[in-house]
Design a protein around this motif. Structure first.
Motif, short mmCIF file in Angstrom:
data_model
loop_
_atom_site.label_atom_id
_atom_site.label_comp_id
_atom_site.label_asym_id
_atom_site.label_seq_id
_atom_site.Cartn_x
_atom_site.Cartn_y
_atom_site.Cartn_z
N UNK A 67 0.96 -0.82 0.20
CA UNK A 67 -0.15 -0.14 0.07
C UNK A 67 1.09 1.42 -0.28
N UNK A 68 0.85 2.03 -0.89
CA UNK A 68 1.77 3.19 -0.87
C UNK A 68 0.59 4.50 0.55
N UNK A 69 1.64 5.04 0.71
CA UNK A 69 0.77 6.39 1.50
C UNK A 69 1.36 6.99 0.64
N UNK A 70 2.04 7.15 0.16
CA UNK A 70 1.57 8.91 -0.72
C UNK A 70 1.26 9.17 -1.74
N UNK A 71 0.86 8.00 -2.61
CA UNK A 71 -0.48 7.76 -3.75
C UNK A 71 -1.80 7.36 -2.87
N UNK A 72 -1.76 6.89 -1.20
CA UNK A 72 -2.65 6.36 -0.99
C UNK A 72 -3.22 5.42 -1.75
N UNK A 73 -2.89 4.65 -2.59
CA UNK A 73 -3.68 2.71 -3.32
C UNK A 73 -2.79 1.94 -2.81
N UNK A 74 -3.21 0.99 -3.35
CA UNK A 74 -2.32 -0.47 -3.23
C UNK A 74 -1.87 -0.32 -4.97
N UNK A 75 -0.28 -0.94 -4.30
CA UNK A 75 0.73 -1.09 -5.64
C UNK A 75 1.21 -2.51 -5.45
N UNK A 76 1.10 -3.57 -6.79
CA UNK A 76 1.84 -4.56 -6.92
C UNK A 76 3.19 -4.74 -7.61
N UNK A 77 3.88 -4.98 -6.45
CA UNK A 77 5.43 -4.54 -6.91
C UNK A 77 5.80 -5.28 -8.12
N UNK A 78 6.47 -4.00 -9.32
CA UNK A 78 6.70 -4.21 -10.44
C UNK A 78 6.05 -4.68 -10.96
N UNK A 79 4.59 -3.67 -11.27
CA UNK A 79 3.43 -3.69 -12.08
C UNK A 79 4.07 -2.66 -13.29
N UNK A 80 4.22 -1.39 -13.04
CA UNK A 80 5.19 -0.72 -14.45
C UNK A 80 6.50 -1.36 -14.39
N UNK A 81 7.48 -1.35 -13.77
CA UNK A 81 9.11 -1.36 -13.62
C UNK A 81 9.20 -3.17 -14.73
N UNK A 82 8.53 -4.03 -13.81
CA UNK A 82 8.39 -5.60 -14.79
C UNK A 82 9.38 -6.14 -13.60
N UNK A 83 9.90 -5.30 -12.41
CA UNK A 83 10.74 -5.99 -11.42
C UNK A 83 9.87 -6.58 -10.25
N UNK A 84 8.79 -7.33 -9.86
CA UNK A 84 7.85 -8.72 -9.59
C UNK A 84 8.21 -9.15 -8.44
N UNK A 85 8.49 -8.89 -7.22
CA UNK A 85 8.88 -9.82 -5.75
C UNK A 85 7.49 -11.30 -6.26
N UNK A 86 8.34 -12.40 -6.05
CA UNK A 86 7.85 -13.50 -6.02
C UNK A 86 8.02 -14.12 -4.72
N UNK A 87 6.73 -13.72 -4.15
CA UNK A 87 6.79 -14.40 -2.12
C UNK A 87 7.21 -15.70 -2.26
N UNK A 88 8.52 -16.04 -1.31
CA UNK A 88 8.95 -17.85 -0.84
C UNK A 88 8.45 -17.50 0.03
N UNK A 89 8.82 -17.19 1.26
CA UNK A 89 8.30 -17.41 2.59
C UNK A 89 7.32 -15.97 3.12
N UNK A 90 6.43 -15.70 4.01
CA UNK A 90 6.76 -14.84 4.62
C UNK A 90 6.26 -15.44 6.31
N UNK A 91 7.14 -14.14 7.06
CA UNK A 91 7.02 -14.30 8.66
C UNK A 91 6.50 -13.15 9.11
N UNK A 92 5.86 -12.97 10.60
CA UNK A 92 5.88 -12.28 10.99
C UNK A 92 6.74 -12.20 12.54
N UNK A 93 6.64 -10.88 12.93
CA UNK A 93 7.80 -10.56 14.28
C UNK A 93 6.58 -10.77 15.34
N UNK A 94 6.64 -10.79 16.96
CA UNK A 94 6.60 -11.29 18.15
C UNK A 94 5.39 -11.17 18.22
#
Length: 147
Positions: A67-94
């Motif tokens: 979520x872009x705070x400056x543009x106030x909208x959702x964005x898919x990483x790499x949507x414009x640039x082609x530099x997409x991030x594929x999720x390998x694993x997600x973790x959360x802190x304590x």
């Protein structure tokens, strides 16, 4: 398929920190901090924010959304640039107020909109000065982000 997150307020302290329920603790703006780290090298690529929709889409599609705070909208990483991030694993802190995204950085390998591998390409010298690390650009942002 719709993903629903547990409400952190409904969990005990022990369940929040040691349990098996994913209950992201969104801030007053409905955001959680997200740290993207390159799988394999463990290099920190970027820090951004996710709202519930970005988090849900990332989990459901395997491609990272923010979520872009400056543009106030959702964005898919790499949507414009082609530099997409594929999720390998997600973790959360304590206390579940930060998510760590282990990603495969696709495209030319640049996570930063400046065309660099990482957004962390400057070194703090002192209270007033930054020094370039020497990290080369992998693409020219003026060419990629033409408007």
């Amino acid at each position: 398929m719709s993903t629903t997150f547990a409400d952190p307020a409904s969990l005990s302290h022990a369940d929040l920190e040691e349990g098996t329920r994913f209950a992201p603790k969104f801030d007053a703006h409905g955001l959680v901090t997200a740290v993207a780290q390159e799988a394999g090298s463990n290099r920190v690529l970027m820090v951004a924010h996710m709202n519930a929709e970005a988090l849900r889409l990332t989990i459901e599609t395997g491609e990272v959304h923010y979520y872009s705070r400056s543009r106030q909208k959702l964005w898919k990483k790499g949507e414009s640039s082609g530099e997409i991030q594929r999720l390998v694993e997600m973790r959360t802190d304590c206390d579940q107020d930060v998510v760590l995204l282990l990603v495969e950085q696709t495209g030319r390998g640049a996570a930063c909109h400046t065309g660099r591998k990482s957004c962390f390409y400057r070194i703090v010298e002192n209270t007033e000065t930054l020094r370039q690390s020497g990290e080369a650009r992998l693409f020219d942002p003026a060419q990629v982000y033409k408007t």
